[in-house]
Design an enzyme around this catalytic site. Structure first.
Site, short mmCIF file in Angstrom:
data_model
loop_
_atom_site.label_atom_id
_atom_site.label_comp_id
_atom_site.label_asym_id
_atom_site.label_seq_id
_atom_site.Cartn_x
_atom_site.Cartn_y
_atom_site.Cartn_z
N ASP A 65 0.82 -1.20 0.00
CA ASP A 65 0.00 0.00 0.00
C ASP A 65 0.86 1.25 0.00
O ASP A 65 2.08 1.19 0.13
CB ASP A 65 -0.94 0.01 1.21
CG ASP A 65 -0.28 -0.50 2.49
OD1 ASP A 65 0.92 -0.22 2.67
OD2 ASP A 65 -0.94 -1.17 3.30
N ASN A 134 -7.80 -3.73 14.51
CA ASN A 134 -9.18 -3.94 14.09
C ASN A 134 -9.31 -5.01 13.02
O ASN A 134 -10.37 -5.16 12.40
CB ASN A 134 -9.80 -2.62 13.59
CG ASN A 134 -9.12 -2.08 12.33
OD1 ASN A 134 -8.17 -2.67 11.82
ND2 ASN A 134 -9.61 -0.96 11.83
#
Length: 254
Positions: A65, A134
């Site tokens: 990314d 998360n």
């Protein structure tokens, strides 16, 4: 899914480096991750390179990314980070280390081009991954499609907060990024995910033993034919089948 539990973060780094080095020495295409967790693995690989035990001269690499709006030369771009943490310290050819084009005038076109570049290279042989608190992998936040492609995403507020430690203040952290999608990541022939620390225990348990769900993007590893998860004791603390994973590791057929 192969679950390897190691005593300490240092042991996790050694085990991950063993796998990555075995690929590098065959001139493979590596998928590289940034963040704090892989740093110890990269240090281990650098040390092995300095001892002449591994070479990256024939390898190429693709990053997971990149922040939207950051040029490669920006000190907090992931391209600059991977060079600082790893590739500039070994014999990687800089021209063969690729990241999504975060400063592209047309980010959507840049994401499509990145997927195509991976395909043109013959795909990724081994993809190194971390997992967020998360459950995100790459910048695939909860609710990401399990078949998603490389794309522009908005970052979860928790991810922005977590990454603020790399910037002077919270306001400087980009709110968007270009990320390989879960479908793109899943096309790698081998997925190697590492996690350490008690703050990752919930995410690791959800990824390994929870339902396959977009609520935990890391759970997509459950579908992969060759996924290796290496965690330390702290990150493994909530695994209900921990004893079986230890038994299976000790009794692997080589």
């Amino acid at each position: 899914m192969e679950i390897l539990i190691r005593s300490t973060p240092a042991d996790v780094a050694v085990a991950a480096a063993d796998i990555l080095a075995s690929y590098a020495n065959t001139s493979a295409t590596l998928g590289l991750a940034t963040g704090s967790t892989p740093v110890a693995t990269y240090k281990e690989l650098i040390a092995r390179h300095e001892r002449g035990e591994v070479s990256f001269a024939g390898s190429r690499a693709f990053l997971l990314d990149e922040y939207l709006g950051l040029a490669p030369e920006h000190e907090q771009s992931y391209y600059a980070t991977i060079r600082r943490d790893f590739t500039s310290h070994v014999d990687f050819d800089d021209a063969l280390v690729k990241s999504p084009e975060g400063s592209a005038a047309d980010p959507v076109a840049a994401t499509a081009a990145y997927d195509q570049a991976i395909r043109n290279a013959g795909g990724i042989d081994v993809q190194l991954l971390g997992i967020g608190a998360n459950g995100h992998i790459g910048f695939n936040e909860p609710s990401s499609s399990l078949t998603s492609r490389t794309r522009v995403v908005a970052l979860h507020p928790q991810t922005v907060q977590d990454n603020s430690r790399f910037f002077d203040n919270l306001e400087e952290v980009p709110r968007h990024a270009l990320t390989q999608g879960l479908g793109t990541i899943s096309e790698a022939r081998h997925l190697l995910l590492i996690a350490t620390g008690t703050n990752k225990a919930n995410a690791v348990q959800a990824m390994v033993e929870g339902p396959l769900s977009a609520r935990c993007p890391g759970s997509v590893l459950q579908l992969h034919p060759r996924a290796t998860v290496i965690v330390d004791e702290a990150a493994a603390a909530l695994l209900e089948d921990r004893e079986y994973y230890l038994f299976a590791d000790q009794n692997r057929l080589h």
